[in-house]
Design a protein around this motif. Structure first.
Motif, mmCIF file in Angstrom:
data_model
loop_
_atom_site.group_PDB
_atom_site.id
_atom_site.type_symbol
_atom_site.label_atom_id
_atom_site.label_comp_id
_atom_site.label_asym_id
_atom_site.label_seq_id
_atom_site.Cartn_x
_atom_site.Cartn_y
_atom_site.Cartn_z
ATOM 1 N N GLY A 79 1.041 -1.293 0.125
ATOM 2 C CA GLY A 79 0.001 -0.096 -0.059
ATOM 3 C C GLY A 79 1.041 1.246 0.023
ATOM 4 N N PHE A 80 0.618 2.237 -0.828
ATOM 5 C CA PHE A 80 1.513 3.395 -0.995
ATOM 6 C C PHE A 80 0.346 4.587 -0.757
ATOM 7 C CE2 PHE A 80 3.919 6.414 -4.212
ATOM 8 C CZ PHE A 80 4.644 6.556 -3.361
ATOM 9 N N LEU A 81 0.691 4.942 0.674
ATOM 10 C CA LEU A 81 -0.287 5.635 1.373
ATOM 11 C C LEU A 81 0.272 7.149 1.460
ATOM 12 C CD1 LEU A 81 -2.993 5.579 3.279
ATOM 13 C CD2 LEU A 81 -1.399 4.893 5.148
ATOM 14 N N ASP A 126 -0.037 -5.751 2.639
ATOM 15 C CA ASP A 126 0.728 -6.644 3.527
ATOM 16 C C ASP A 126 1.780 -5.676 4.092
ATOM 17 O OD1 ASP A 126 -0.635 -9.143 2.999
ATOM 18 O OD2 ASP A 126 0.501 -8.776 1.037
ATOM 19 N N ASP A 127 2.302 -4.736 3.048
ATOM 20 C CA ASP A 127 3.369 -3.848 3.369
ATOM 21 C C ASP A 127 2.905 -2.463 3.190
ATOM 22 O OD1 ASP A 127 5.305 -5.752 3.936
ATOM 23 O OD2 ASP A 127 5.588 -6.091 1.696
ATOM 24 N N LEU A 128 3.465 -1.490 3.850
ATOM 25 C CA LEU A 128 2.809 -0.366 3.924
ATOM 26 C C LEU A 128 4.160 0.955 3.630
ATOM 27 C CD1 LEU A 128 0.266 0.412 6.807
ATOM 28 C CD2 LEU A 128 -0.175 0.276 4.456
ATOM 29 N N VAL A 129 4.040 1.803 2.569
ATOM 30 C CA VAL A 129 4.701 2.816 2.402
ATOM 31 C C VAL A 129 4.166 4.178 2.472
ATOM 32 C CG1 VAL A 129 6.300 3.966 0.801
ATOM 33 C CG2 VAL A 129 6.169 1.195 0.645
ATOM 34 N N VAL A 130 4.563 4.782 3.468
ATOM 35 C CA VAL A 130 3.831 5.952 3.790
ATOM 36 C C VAL A 130 4.629 7.318 3.326
ATOM 37 C CG1 VAL A 130 2.573 7.454 5.714
ATOM 38 C CG2 VAL A 130 2.864 4.955 5.875
ATOM 39 N N ILE A 131 4.129 8.029 2.508
ATOM 40 C CA ILE A 131 4.666 9.190 1.948
ATOM 41 C C ILE A 131 4.067 10.571 2.323
ATOM 42 C CG2 ILE A 131 3.198 9.355 -0.287
ATOM 43 C CD1 ILE A 131 5.834 10.016 -1.908
ATOM 44 N N GLY A 132 4.747 11.561 2.586
ATOM 45 C CA GLY A 132 3.944 12.909 2.920
ATOM 46 C C GLY A 132 5.211 13.946 2.355
ATOM 47 N N ASN A 133 4.637 14.598 1.646
ATOM 48 C CA ASN A 133 5.322 16.033 1.064
ATOM 49 C C ASN A 133 6.397 15.798 0.472
ATOM 50 O OD1 ASN A 133 5.348 18.806 1.098
ATOM 51 N ND2 ASN A 133 6.736 19.041 2.644
ATOM 52 N N ARG A 151 8.358 12.911 0.745
ATOM 53 C CA ARG A 151 9.369 11.997 1.481
ATOM 54 C C ARG A 151 8.585 10.746 2.061
ATOM 55 N NH1 ARG A 151 13.958 13.300 3.573
ATOM 56 N NH2 ARG A 151 14.917 15.276 2.619
ATOM 57 N N ILE A 152 9.665 9.646 2.029
ATOM 58 C CA ILE A 152 9.025 8.646 2.752
ATOM 59 C C ILE A 152 8.896 8.780 4.058
ATOM 60 C CG2 ILE A 152 9.223 6.097 2.918
ATOM 61 C CD1 ILE A 152 8.276 6.660 0.287
ATOM 62 N N VAL A 153 7.847 8.681 4.769
ATOM 63 C CA VAL A 153 7.897 8.889 6.483
ATOM 64 C C VAL A 153 7.952 7.849 7.126
ATOM 65 C CG1 VAL A 153 7.319 11.301 6.335
ATOM 66 C CG2 VAL A 153 5.396 9.574 6.006
ATOM 67 N N ALA A 154 7.508 6.715 6.462
ATOM 68 C CA ALA A 154 7.380 5.180 7.325
ATOM 69 C C ALA A 154 7.284 4.212 6.066
ATOM 70 C CB ALA A 154 6.148 5.283 8.203
ATOM 71 N N PHE A 208 -0.645 7.768 11.052
ATOM 72 C CA PHE A 208 -0.587 8.374 9.465
ATOM 73 C C PHE A 208 -1.160 9.773 9.665
ATOM 74 C CE2 PHE A 208 -3.928 9.265 5.822
ATOM 75 C CZ PHE A 208 -2.912 9.043 5.083
ATOM 76 N N LEU A 209 -1.912 10.159 10.629
ATOM 77 C CA LEU A 209 -2.120 11.589 10.720
ATOM 78 C C LEU A 209 -0.921 12.424 11.149
ATOM 79 C CD1 LEU A 209 -5.611 11.555 12.441
ATOM 80 C CD2 LEU A 209 -4.841 12.352 10.020
ATOM 81 N N GLU A 210 -0.122 11.769 12.200
ATOM 82 C CA GLU A 210 1.164 12.492 12.739
ATOM 83 C C GLU A 210 2.083 12.580 11.780
ATOM 84 O OE1 GLU A 210 3.469 10.723 16.094
ATOM 85 O OE2 GLU A 210 1.545 10.795 16.893
ATOM 86 N N LEU A 211 2.338 11.468 10.968
ATOM 87 C CA LEU A 211 3.287 11.617 10.068
ATOM 88 C C LEU A 211 3.080 12.297 8.905
ATOM 89 C CD1 LEU A 211 4.166 7.729 9.853
ATOM 90 C CD2 LEU A 211 5.638 9.643 10.817
#
Lengths: 316, 266
Positions: free
Chosen positions: A43-45, A208-215, A217-220, A297-300
């Motif tokens: 998941g690319f979140l 199964d896997d998560l990639v969290v992006i914000g602005n 950049r990968i944040v997690a 998610f909100l924090e990041l």
């Protein structure tokens, strides 16, 4: 040329390394590195405008990166001889000629890839578009029907990799369930699925896997379990303040929520032992799943999203 | 990252399987299909057919000097206005309708796709003039039989070739505007400026300004290419065509291809 396997495993089907894309002075994608593995749904979140779509467009060669690489099984997308057989892509379900019928759009894809015409009918059936719907022009399609058509076009070459940008947009709850099952099955059969979303709950149930992006950049990034575990422990007790003191005495920081519950980064076992020693009765003690991930998610994402107004280059 | 295998399925990882490049012929075929499988493409084609039939009938009954040239010109002139628009839309719809997102991911080589579009555009131009000549021949035979005139065949092979060339340049003009502007509405407006406004402006300028009268041949592409329809292109006519074509066709085409190859498909 073979890629360097980041995790020492030979199943990274999508490898993004140090990818950046700058528009003027604005960093839309900023040094992004992650992988998506075979047999798993990644998941690319990220919130809208975080750089998900730009990253995905770079992956399939529609946008040239400023620096970095995006490889599909070790190769740039453009080097795949017949990409439709290898990678199913759905970037925007609305990006279809309004004057073509759904069937014609699939027929063009089948012809380009070199597939027999029967694949068109199979795909229409697979995504539950009826004969009369297939004969309608896309102009008259609902967003949900366009998503189904887009999924059909992505699946038509029976590819090993799926890259889908917000595929659940516009689907009704039954459609979302159908999509989730379809992606799960695809991954279970050894396929690689990368899907993006700006909605955590949508992605949480299937990834199964998560990639969290914000602005940009990968944040997690990591497995969903790891990220959930990292979200800490959730405790209810009649004596929240007392527990917070006891935790603090043990060198563990915690916070008391507005509802009187306690959250901490320590694991449940440690919290339980401290509570026992402090003789504080707990009414609830569990890993902070779901809600914890949401908070993460909100924090990041919230912080970097608010930030750019003041940062240089945002004016571009 | 080492304890992350619990959800990995038993099925072996699927790998990539494509080995053969998509043949160029197939891409051209797909691009031809795309020119006519939409509502706009379909009606451009039907419109062209209707116009050529009407032109044949009008010529047969209204023109006192029936000849093959009259028929071919009556049919060819409207087609040469209408068909370059198929060349425009073949390119611009990828951006205006955003189908490029699909097209350029199935064939991730812009050059191959654009070359296929050029080939398809030229094939349409070639076919349309062949049809104009055929329908014109039919009209000439039937028309002269009905009206009792002698059947006149007045187009030489050489002239037929320059007519094909003129038509090809017209199609290339549409294609160029599509590549350069990459927006359907913008490119069609530009096309009418090219095909109707500029020639009128140059004509007026030449009528009132003596100094421009000598220069017109070198800078007025419409004037230079229209001479291809007449028989007997002289050496200076070819030179005019080459210079005007460089200015109005080749340079903008080069700029368009360059920017297209570097543009982002969104």
């Amino acid at each position: 040329m073979r890629r360097v396997a980041l995790h020492g495993e030979d199943q990274d089907m999508i490898s993004i390394e140090n990818l950046s894309k700058t528009y003027g002075g604005f960093e839309a994608v900023d040094d992004v590195t992650f992988t998506a593995r075979a047999g798993r749904v990644t998941g690319f979140l990220g919130p809208n405008g975080a750089g998900k779509s730009t990253t995905m467009r770079i992956m399939v060669g529609l946008t040239p990166p400023t620096s970095g690489t995006a490889l599909i099984d070790g190769r740039p997308f453009a080097e795949l001889p017949n990409p439709g057989l290898d990678v199913g892509v759905l970037l925007d379900a609305s990006a279809q000629h309004a004057g073509r019928t759904g069937r014609e759009i699939l027929a063009l894809a089948a012809r380009t890839i070199g597939l027999p015409r029967i694949r068109v009918e199979e795909m229409l059936h697979r995504v539950s578009l009826s004969d009369s719907e297939a004969e309608r022009r896309v102009k008259n399609y609902s967003l949900g029907m366009r998503q189904r058509l887009g999924i059909a076009a992505a699946l038509i070459g029976d590819p090993a990799v799926l890259i889908l940008d917000e595929p659940a947009n516009g689907l009704d709850p039954a459609g979302i369930r159908w999509m989730r099952d379809l992606l799960r099955e695809y991954a279970d059969q050894g396929g690689t699925v990368l899907l993006s979303s700006h909605l955590l709950h949508e992605i949480e149930v299937v990834a199964d896997d998560l990639v969290v992006i914000g602005n940009g950049r990968i944040v997690a990034s990591g497995t969903k379990e790891d990220l959930l575990a990292a979200a800490g422990t959730f405790i209810r007790t009649r004596d929240a303040a007392g527990l917070a003191r006891a935790l603090s005495a043990a060198g563990i920081s915690s916070s008391v929520t507005s509802e009187g519950a306690v959250r901490t980064d320590a694991d449940p076992e440690q919290v339980g032992l401290i509570a026992l020693e402090a003789r504080i009765a707990l009414t609830e003690l569990r890993a902070a799943d779901g809600a914890g991930l949401e908070e993460m998610f909100l924090e990041l994402t919230a912080e970097p999203q608010r930030d750019p107004i003041s940062s240089e280059g945002a004016a571009a | 990252m080492t304890t992350t295998m619990e959800r990995t399925s038993a099925a072996p990882a699927r790998s990539l399987r494509s080995t053969e490049q998509i043949p160029t012929r197939r891409i051209i075929g797909v691009e031809l299909q795309k020119m006519f499988d939409t509502r706009s493409g379909f009606w451009l084609l039907v419109g062209g057919a209707i116009v050529s039939v009407i032109a044949t009938i009008i010529t047969a009954f209204a023109d006192p000097h029936l000849s093959y040239g009259a028929f071919a010109a009556a049919i060819g002139a409207p087609l040469s206005i209408i068909l370059p628009m198929t060349g425009i839309l073949a390119v611009t719809s990828e951006w205006s309708q955003r189908t490029g997102l699909t097209t350029f991911t199935m064939v991730p080589h812009r050059g191959r796709v654009i070359a296929a579009k050029l080939a398809a555009t030229m094939l349409v131009g070639l076919a349309s003039i062949a049809i104009a000549f055929s329908v014109g021949a039919l009209g000439n035979v039937i028309g002269s039989a009905i009206t009792g005139h002698r059947t006149v065949w007045d187009i030489s092979i050489g002239n037929a070739l320059t007519i094909f060339l003129a038509d090809g340049l017209g199609m290339l003009m549409g294609f160029m505007l599509g590549v350069l502007i990459r927006s359907s509405s913008g490119a069609i407006v530009a096309y009418f400026v090219y095909a109707l406004v500029l020639p009128a402006a140059f004509g007026a300028l030449a009528a009132f300004q003596a100094w421009f009268r000598h220069a017109q041949g070198w800078v007025d592409f419409h004037d230079a290419s229209t001479r291809l329809y007449d028989s007997g292109m002289g050496g200076s006519d070819w030179a005019h065509l080459a210079v005007a074509g460089l200015i109005w066709l080749m340079i903008p085409l080069a700029i368009g291809l360059f920017t297209l190859s570097r543009s982002e498909v969104k």
